[in-house]
Design an enzyme around this catalytic site. Sequence first.
Site, PDB file in Angstrom:
ATOM      1  N   ARG A  93       0.850  -1.190   0.000  1.00 46.13           N
ATOM      2  CA  ARG A  93       0.000   0.000   0.000  1.00 46.13           C
ATOM      3  C   ARG A  93       0.883   1.237   0.000  1.00 46.13           C
ATOM      4  O   ARG A  93       1.924   1.256   0.654  1.00 46.13           O
ATOM      5  CB  ARG A  93      -0.839   0.066   1.288  1.00 46.13           C
ATOM      6  CG  ARG A  93      -1.760  -1.084   1.512  1.00 46.13           C
ATOM      7  CD  ARG A  93      -3.072  -0.932   0.793  1.00 46.13           C
ATOM      8  NE  ARG A  93      -3.735   0.333   1.081  1.00 46.13           N
ATOM      9  CZ  ARG A  93      -4.619   0.917   0.264  1.00 46.13           C
ATOM     10  NH1 ARG A  93      -4.921   0.356  -0.873  1.00 46.13           N
ATOM     11  NH2 ARG A  93      -5.179   2.059   0.594  1.00 46.13           N
ATOM     12  N   LEU A  95       1.242   4.826   1.448  1.00 47.67           N
ATOM     13  CA  LEU A  95       0.695   5.334   2.715  1.00 47.67           C
ATOM     14  C   LEU A  95       0.464   6.841   2.648  1.00 47.67           C
ATOM     15  O   LEU A  95       1.225   7.560   1.990  1.00 47.67           O
ATOM     16  CB  LEU A  95       1.671   5.017   3.848  1.00 47.67           C
ATOM     17  CG  LEU A  95       2.069   3.545   3.963  1.00 47.67           C
ATOM     18  CD1 LEU A  95       3.135   3.371   5.030  1.00 47.67           C
ATOM     19  CD2 LEU A  95       0.861   2.679   4.280  1.00 47.67           C
ATOM     20  N   HIS A 111      12.976  -3.672   1.525  1.00 45.14           N
ATOM     21  CA  HIS A 111      12.822  -3.525   0.079  1.00 45.14           C
ATOM     22  C   HIS A 111      13.882  -4.399  -0.612  1.00 45.14           C
ATOM     23  O   HIS A 111      15.045  -4.400  -0.201  1.00 45.14           O
ATOM     24  CB  HIS A 111      13.018  -2.050  -0.301  1.00 45.14           C
ATOM     25  CG  HIS A 111      12.844  -1.801  -1.757  1.00 45.14           C
ATOM     26  ND1 HIS A 111      11.607  -1.746  -2.357  1.00 45.14           N
ATOM     27  CD2 HIS A 111      13.752  -1.626  -2.749  1.00 45.14           C
ATOM     28  CE1 HIS A 111      11.763  -1.540  -3.654  1.00 45.14           C
ATOM     29  NE2 HIS A 111      13.062  -1.459  -3.911  1.00 45.14           N
ATOM     30  N   GLU A 176      16.881 -11.319   3.185  1.00 44.40           N
ATOM     31  CA  GLU A 176      15.900 -10.475   3.895  1.00 44.40           C
ATOM     32  C   GLU A 176      15.575 -11.055   5.261  1.00 44.40           C
ATOM     33  O   GLU A 176      15.466 -10.334   6.256  1.00 44.40           O
ATOM     34  CB  GLU A 176      14.599 -10.366   3.083  1.00 44.40           C
ATOM     35  CG  GLU A 176      14.728  -9.556   1.817  1.00 44.40           C
ATOM     36  CD  GLU A 176      13.400  -9.419   1.084  1.00 44.40           C
ATOM     37  OE1 GLU A 176      12.340  -9.431   1.726  1.00 44.40           O
ATOM     38  OE2 GLU A 176      13.417  -9.307  -0.145  1.00 44.40           O
TER      39      GLU A 176
HETATM   40  C1  GRF Z   1       9.720  -9.058   0.047  1.00 43.95           C
HETATM   41  O1  GRF Z   1      10.491  -9.349  -1.081  1.00 43.95           O
HETATM   42  C2  GRF Z   1       9.962  -7.659   0.502  1.00 43.95           C
HETATM   43  O2  GRF Z   1      11.244  -7.202   0.242  1.00 43.95           O
HETATM   44  C3  GRF Z   1       8.985  -6.854  -0.294  1.00 43.95           C
HETATM   45  O3  GRF Z   1       7.860  -7.683  -0.427  1.00 43.95           O
HETATM   46  C4  GRF Z   1       8.229  -9.043  -0.292  1.00 43.95           C
HETATM   47  C5  GRF Z   1       7.403  -9.609   0.822  1.00 43.95           C
HETATM   48  O4  GRF Z   1       7.537 -10.992   0.961  1.00 43.95           O
HETATM   49  N1  GRF Z   1       8.747  -5.595   0.347  1.00 43.95           N
HETATM   50  P1  GRF Z   1       6.942 -11.717   2.239  1.00 43.95           P
HETATM   51  O5  GRF Z   1       5.433 -11.420   2.232  1.00 43.95           O
HETATM   52  O6  GRF Z   1       7.616 -11.194   3.430  1.00 43.95           O
HETATM   53  O7  GRF Z   1       7.187 -13.175   2.015  1.00 43.95           O
END
Ligand code: GRF
Length: 321
Positions: A93, A95, A111, A176
């Site tokens: 979304r 914001l 990101h 991540e």
């Molecule tokens: C991830 O790649 C994150 O970097 C991006 O959206 C994706 C979310 O994946 N903002 P998840 O829902 O955490 O599996």
Amino acid sequence: MAERARVAIFISGRGSNMAALIYAAKHEECPFEVVLVASNDPEARGLALARAEGVDTFAQSHKGHERAAFDEVMEDAARDARADYIVLAGYMRILSEAFVSRWKGRMLNIHPSLLPKYPGLDTYARAIEAGDSVSGCTVHLVTGELDSGPILGQTEVAILPDDTPDRLASRILIAEHQLYPRVLADYVSRELDPDWLVEKVGELALELPETLARTSHGAPGWRVGTEKSGKFFAYVSIHHHGEEAVALLVKTSGPDEMAALIEAEPDLYYKPAYYGASGWIAIRLDTGEVDWDHIAGWLRKSWSMVAPKKISGLIAIAEEF
Ligand code: GRF
């Protein structure tokens, strides 16, 4: 252990970063706890996982709502859960500005690129097409502009010669899951880190006219006046003289003011060893919830007390404008 920071996670889909954060929070040393998972899509897969892990959830579709009004619905859920931080994890979304500014410094996002490169969508294909040898992921604070707030942490991920966007995405996702919990843990603990506290006090102290930083008997300090004849108006005591606290030392008008302050707020103020005798009071910085406007006020007051008249006039003049 000190109370843990309360985190609400906003998701729109799979929720694998959310899962990484929930699992990290299971570790007893983790400085945050997940108090809510909220989604703008009641079908988001992550919700079922959160529930199974015993985390409260909230879901409401954004459809038919105006943007700012919908942000408020989500925000109310976070507030009801008494969240200190909102952590966006695949929350798809844009914001509203008002919402972002209400959570300034307390909303994070992840990101899948090395920002400032490739904000927005299709980051993997864009990195591959550009012929980059590395991509990665970034955790940043959320500001009014998309994917552009202050960067809190990044992990580089090598791009292989035969990478496809999907393959690269799955490796970045592994990165991540490592990065987000670690950066969030450091961020919510920052106010307990003496180096961070010194830096923050320093920023405020050096905003005052004619000031400079100077260490005194091993303690970080700030002076007003010239390099030669300046006078200290603040110190940070990091367990100085065997004290338990990390505290800001500033000048009071004397023993009466000091005694009154300590009596009124004994958890915040104390009379520091050695310095206390000459009118310095200690204000605790290691509470995890420092009121920085209050600290700035004290620095200013202490500065005015020790600054030579011709300099302290500067503040009065500045205030007239
Ligand atoms: C991830 O790649 C994150 O970097 C991006 O959206 C994706 C979310 O994946 N903002 P998840 O829902 O955490 O599996």
